[in-house]
Design a protein around this motif. Structure first.
Motif, PDB file in Angstrom:
ATOM      1  N   UNK A  70     -16.397 115.118 -71.926  1.00  0.00           N
ATOM      2  CA  UNK A  70     -15.804 116.093 -72.850  1.00  0.00           C
ATOM      3  C   UNK A  70     -16.143 117.512 -72.429  1.00  0.00           C
ATOM      4  N   UNK A  71     -17.404 117.744 -72.070  1.00  0.00           N
ATOM      5  CA  UNK A  71     -17.820 119.064 -71.630  1.00  0.00           C
ATOM      6  C   UNK A  71     -17.200 119.452 -70.306  1.00  0.00           C
ATOM      7  N   UNK A  72     -17.077 118.467 -69.412  1.00  0.00           N
ATOM      8  CA  UNK A  72     -16.436 118.732 -68.121  1.00  0.00           C
ATOM      9  C   UNK A  72     -14.970 119.086 -68.316  1.00  0.00           C
ATOM     10  N   UNK A  73     -14.281 118.318 -69.183  1.00  0.00           N
ATOM     11  CA  UNK A  73     -12.876 118.610 -69.479  1.00  0.00           C
ATOM     12  C   UNK A  73     -12.736 119.988 -70.130  1.00  0.00           C
ATOM     13  N   UNK A  74     -13.678 120.334 -71.014  1.00  0.00           N
ATOM     14  CA  UNK A  74     -13.655 121.656 -71.645  1.00  0.00           C
ATOM     15  C   UNK A  74     -13.758 122.752 -70.584  1.00  0.00           C
ATOM     16  N   UNK A  75     -14.644 122.553 -69.611  1.00  0.00           N
ATOM     17  CA  UNK A  75     -14.793 123.521 -68.528  1.00  0.00           C
ATOM     18  C   UNK A  75     -13.524 123.640 -67.696  1.00  0.00           C
ATOM     19  N   UNK A  76     -12.887 122.511 -67.425  1.00  0.00           N
ATOM     20  CA  UNK A  76     -11.645 122.514 -66.634  1.00  0.00           C
ATOM     21  C   UNK A  76     -10.530 123.224 -67.409  1.00  0.00           C
ATOM     22  N   UNK A  77     -10.455 122.967 -68.719  1.00  0.00           N
ATOM     23  CA  UNK A  77      -9.431 123.625 -69.534  1.00  0.00           C
ATOM     24  C   UNK A  77      -9.651 125.135 -69.600  1.00  0.00           C
ATOM     25  N   UNK A  78     -10.917 125.548 -69.739  1.00  0.00           N
ATOM     26  CA  UNK A  78     -11.212 126.987 -69.781  1.00  0.00           C
ATOM     27  C   UNK A  78     -10.876 127.644 -68.449  1.00  0.00           C
ATOM     28  N   UNK A  79     -11.214 126.962 -67.345  1.00  0.00           N
ATOM     29  CA  UNK A  79     -10.878 127.491 -66.018  1.00  0.00           C
ATOM     30  C   UNK A  79      -9.366 127.572 -65.835  1.00  0.00           C
ATOM     31  N   UNK A  80      -8.662 126.539 -66.271  1.00  0.00           N
ATOM     32  CA  UNK A  80      -7.198 126.520 -66.149  1.00  0.00           C
ATOM     33  C   UNK A  80      -6.570 127.648 -66.951  1.00  0.00           C
ATOM     34  N   UNK A  81      -7.127 127.902 -68.142  1.00  0.00           N
ATOM     35  CA  UNK A  81      -6.616 128.998 -68.970  1.00  0.00           C
ATOM     36  C   UNK A  81      -6.789 130.333 -68.258  1.00  0.00           C
ATOM     37  N   UNK A  82      -7.959 130.536 -67.640  1.00  0.00           N
ATOM     38  CA  UNK A  82      -8.218 131.788 -66.938  1.00  0.00           C
ATOM     39  C   UNK A  82      -7.307 131.984 -65.733  1.00  0.00           C
ATOM     40  N   UNK A 178     -23.089 124.755 -70.582  1.00  0.00           N
ATOM     41  CA  UNK A 178     -22.786 124.274 -69.229  1.00  0.00           C
ATOM     42  C   UNK A 178     -21.287 124.118 -68.954  1.00  0.00           C
ATOM     43  N   UNK A 179     -20.472 123.961 -70.003  1.00  0.00           N
ATOM     44  CA  UNK A 179     -19.023 123.865 -69.795  1.00  0.00           C
ATOM     45  C   UNK A 179     -18.469 125.153 -69.201  1.00  0.00           C
ATOM     46  N   UNK A 180     -19.019 126.283 -69.629  1.00  0.00           N
ATOM     47  CA  UNK A 180     -18.582 127.567 -69.084  1.00  0.00           C
ATOM     48  C   UNK A 180     -19.040 127.696 -67.633  1.00  0.00           C
ATOM     49  N   UNK A 181     -20.225 127.167 -67.347  1.00  0.00           N
ATOM     50  CA  UNK A 181     -20.712 127.118 -65.961  1.00  0.00           C
ATOM     51  C   UNK A 181     -19.761 126.305 -65.091  1.00  0.00           C
ATOM     52  N   UNK A 182     -19.336 125.158 -65.609  1.00  0.00           N
ATOM     53  CA  UNK A 182     -18.387 124.307 -64.884  1.00  0.00           C
ATOM     54  C   UNK A 182     -17.068 125.039 -64.680  1.00  0.00           C
ATOM     55  N   UNK A 220     -19.072 137.119 -74.601  1.00  0.00           N
ATOM     56  CA  UNK A 220     -18.095 136.538 -75.538  1.00  0.00           C
ATOM     57  C   UNK A 220     -18.017 135.022 -75.470  1.00  0.00           C
ATOM     58  N   UNK A 221     -18.117 134.448 -74.271  1.00  0.00           N
ATOM     59  CA  UNK A 221     -18.079 132.987 -74.156  1.00  0.00           C
ATOM     60  C   UNK A 221     -19.269 132.350 -74.860  1.00  0.00           C
ATOM     61  N   UNK A 222     -20.431 132.953 -74.730  1.00  0.00           N
ATOM     62  CA  UNK A 222     -21.624 132.425 -75.395  1.00  0.00           C
ATOM     63  C   UNK A 222     -21.485 132.519 -76.912  1.00  0.00           C
ATOM     64  N   UNK A 223     -20.972 133.655 -77.390  1.00  0.00           N
ATOM     65  CA  UNK A 223     -20.780 133.829 -78.827  1.00  0.00           C
ATOM     66  C   UNK A 223     -19.722 132.875 -79.359  1.00  0.00           C
ATOM     67  N   UNK A 224     -18.683 132.622 -78.552  1.00  0.00           N
ATOM     68  CA  UNK A 224     -17.620 131.694 -78.938  1.00  0.00           C
ATOM     69  C   UNK A 224     -18.185 130.294 -79.149  1.00  0.00           C
TER      70      UNK A 224
END
Length: 286
Positions: A70-82, A178-182, A220-224
């Motif tokens: 779930x965390x890995x997918x979250x990281x991939x989705x955030x990267x894809x959004x960026x 760590x999802x943001x790190x990913x 902002x990512x940390x606060x989010x």
């Protein structure tokens, strides 16, 4: 103050901070969009890795792996959004891109209702509509665009970020930093594969990219992530609209790029809608 109000105030702060990103990007000398994205992602990942090392020491790797799929997918989705956002904003008008991104709170609310059974209050829904309308007014003079690709990338950005918010809510009891790190690592890998050896930028541009990643994106990512423990997905993403509203004001203030009248009217509507929402929440807790 309640945890909800604290989370709202922190989301306002995070939106203010990240709204300076456009100003910094406008100030780049020669760096191309993919180069900016690469070094911003690298700076973001290294900053988060440092924070994790300081907090967890030898357990850092365990903390990263504990986010699971779930965390890995979250990281991939955030990267894809960026990545898709940068593609959208360079393929179609800024107005068209931000107009589509104004749908993020509504997409998040719809997905959260289906997947998490989160219900949106009438007050939240009214604020979303007013703020979304404000963004639409801001962009009314620049919506004409013939770029199907740019529109598709903007829609992909909206759905990816909404999915990211849903996953944070679903895993609100897990350390998701760590999802943001990913996500930063994924961004670096994608950008490197597209850029090849074309990664050289000026020292000044590099410093600006580090500022973008280590502060403008990291805080902002940390606060989010923190706020996701106390606010529903629709509320979380509602505060993002502040970023769209404030960005033109900073460009106006610092480099004297005068925004259109509709931009000022729409942006003021967004800001007032969000501030009234937070104020009413605070009054209700007294």
């Amino acid at each position: 103050m309640s945890s909800r109000i604290n989370a709202m105030l922190l989301m306002v702060l995070g939106s203010i901070i990240i709204s300076f990103a456009g100003l910094i990007i406008r100030g780049m000398d020669t760096a191309a969009p993919l180069q900016i994205t690469l070094y911003r992602g690298l700076a973001l990942s290294l900053t988060i890795l440092l924070i994790l090392l300081l907090r967890y020491h030898r357990n850092t790797l365990r903390k990263i792996t504990r986010v699971g799929w779930s965390g890995t997918l979250a990281g991939i989705l955030l990267a894809s959004a960026g990545i898709c956002f940068m593609q959208a904003i360079t393929s179609t008008t800024v107005a068209a891109t931000l107009f589509i991104l104004a749908s993020i709170p509504f997409i998040s609310a719809f997905l959260a209702k289906i997947l998490l059974n989160e219900r949106v209050s009438k007050q939240t829904l009214v604020t979303m509509i007013i703020a979304g309308f404000g963004v639409s007014v801001m962009m009314v003079s620049g919506l004409s665009s013939n770029s199907f690709y740019g529109t598709l990338m903007a829609l992909t950005t909206a759905f990816c970020f909404s999915g990211y918010a849903i996953l944070l809510r679903k895993n609100k009891d897990v350390e998701m930093l760590p999802s943001v790190f990913i996500s930063g690592l994924v961004i670096c890998l994608v950008c490197l594969s597209l850029l090849g050896q074309d990664i050289a930028i000026s020292l000044l541009d590099l410093l600006k990219c580090i500022l973008l990643g280590s502060i403008i994106s990291f805080i902002p990512n940390s606060l989010f992530i923190y706020a996701s423990k106390y606010l529903i997905a629709a509320e979380l993403t509602l505060f993002m609209l502040l970023e769209f509203a404030l960005g033109p004001f900073w460009v106006w203030l610092f480099i004297n790029e005068v925004p259109a009248l509709w931009t000022l009217i729409g942006g003021s509507s967004v800001i007032m809608a969000v501030l009234i929402y937070v104020w009413s929440e605070m009054q209700g807790k007294k």
